[in-house]
Design an enzyme around this catalytic site. Sequence first.
Site, PDB file in Angstrom:
ATOM      1  N   LEU A   1     -82.694  14.088 -13.248  1.00 20.97           N
ATOM      2  CA  LEU A   1     -82.763  14.482 -11.848  1.00 20.97           C
ATOM      3  C   LEU A   1     -82.076  15.815 -11.586  1.00 20.97           C
ATOM      4  O   LEU A   1     -82.596  16.663 -10.864  1.00 20.97           O
ATOM      5  CB  LEU A   1     -82.129  13.396 -10.973  1.00 20.97           C
TER       6      LEU A   1
ATOM      7  N   TYR B   1     -70.688   0.815 -10.844  1.00 19.46           N
ATOM      8  CA  TYR B   1     -71.640   1.819 -10.362  1.00 19.46           C
ATOM      9  C   TYR B   1     -71.969   1.593  -8.887  1.00 19.46           C
ATOM     10  O   TYR B   1     -72.000   2.529  -8.077  1.00 19.46           O
ATOM     11  CB  TYR B   1     -72.893   1.718 -11.236  1.00 19.46           C
TER      12      TYR B   1
ATOM     13  N   LYS C   1     -71.330   4.071  -5.659  1.00 20.40           N
ATOM     14  CA  LYS C   1     -72.456   4.576  -4.878  1.00 20.40           C
ATOM     15  C   LYS C   1     -72.352   4.173  -3.405  1.00 20.40           C
ATOM     16  O   LYS C   1     -72.735   4.937  -2.514  1.00 20.40           O
ATOM     17  CB  LYS C   1     -73.768   4.067  -5.474  1.00 20.40           C
TER      18      LYS C   1
ATOM     19  N   ALA D   1     -85.962   7.126 -10.507  1.00 23.97           N
ATOM     20  CA  ALA D   1     -86.625   8.053 -11.426  1.00 23.97           C
ATOM     21  C   ALA D   1     -86.443   7.576 -12.854  1.00 23.97           C
ATOM     22  O   ALA D   1     -85.501   6.831 -13.172  1.00 23.97           O
ATOM     23  CB  ALA D   1     -86.055   9.467 -11.266  1.00 23.97           C
TER      24      ALA D   1
END
Length: 301
Positions: free
Chosen positions: A18, A164, A168, A196
Site C-alpha cells: 500500500l 494489531y 488500529k 488489499a
Amino acid sequence: MIRFDGRVALVTGAGAGLGRAHALLLASRGAKVVVNDFGGNVDGAGGSERAADRVVEEIRSAGGQAAANYASVSDRAGAESIVQTALDHFGRIDIVVNNAGIIRDKSFAKMTLDDFELVLNVHLLGTVYVTKAAWPHLLAQGYGRVILTTSGSGLVGNFGQTNYSAAKAGMIGFMNNLKIEGAKANVKVNAISPVAETRMTQGLNAPSLQDILRPEQVSPAVAWLASEACDVTGEIIAAGGGYFSRVKLVKATGAVIDGSRERNVTIEDFAENKTRIFDLTDAQPYERTLDDHVLARMGVK
C-alpha cells in the site's frame, strides 16, 4: 485534475504494498515524496535500505522527485528524521501518510506482552511520533493533510490480532482529537481502512479476490484525502478493490429511564429497556453522549 505540484509528502512503510502504491500515485501527480521504509520483514525483524531505494528509483525514473529514509517509525528519533528528510531535501512538509506496520498474530492467550507492545509501538506510537514531528510545521504554515491507516480489525475485530486491533482502534481516538486541534490551521486529519493483497495479508484473502484487491485500488482515496480538494476531517474511509465507503460510529436513539432527580436507575430498569437501548433504528453519527435531544428528553433545558 487533482495534482500536488509544490507539495511535499512523506509516506511511511512505502517500500512495498500500500505504501508504495500511495507514494507512486502522489509522485505521479507532482508531489515530492519522502519514501520511508525500515526494510524489515512483516514481523518487524531485519532491516534493509533496498525497499525504499527501489521505490525512489521508480519515482525518479518516471520523472518525479523523491528521497529515501530508512528509519523505524517506532523510534522517536527515527520518526523525527523522516520529517527532517522532507525539510532537508524539499524545504517543507505538507502531507503525512502514516502507513508503516507489522504483524505478530497469535490468540490473546498465546501472545506475549512483548509482541503486543511491539505491534502497538509500530502502528499506534509510530503514527504518533511521525505526526508529532510534522505537526508544528503544518500548524505554522496553515496547511496540512494527515492520513492514518486504521483497519477493519480495529473497527470490528479479527481473531488473533488483539495487538494489531488495539493499535488500529487507538488511531481513531487520536484522529478525533487532532481534527479539532488542527481545524483552525486548515490541517485535516482522516483515516483509511484498507483491504488489499500485500505481504501482510498473504493467504488471508480468497484467491478470487487477490487480483481485484491490488494496493493501487486503495490509493486514490488516500490521495484525495491528501489533496487540497479534501474538505473533510475526522472521517474514516473504507477502501478495497475499487470500493469506497464512509465509516461512522453511530449512536442509537436509546432510552431515557425515569428522568426524575430523586430516583436512581436500577439494573432491572436497564434490563427492561434493553430492546430500546440496543435498537439502531434511526441511529445517528455519535458526536457526544448527552446531546441536545437527549437532554430535552431528560427534562433539562
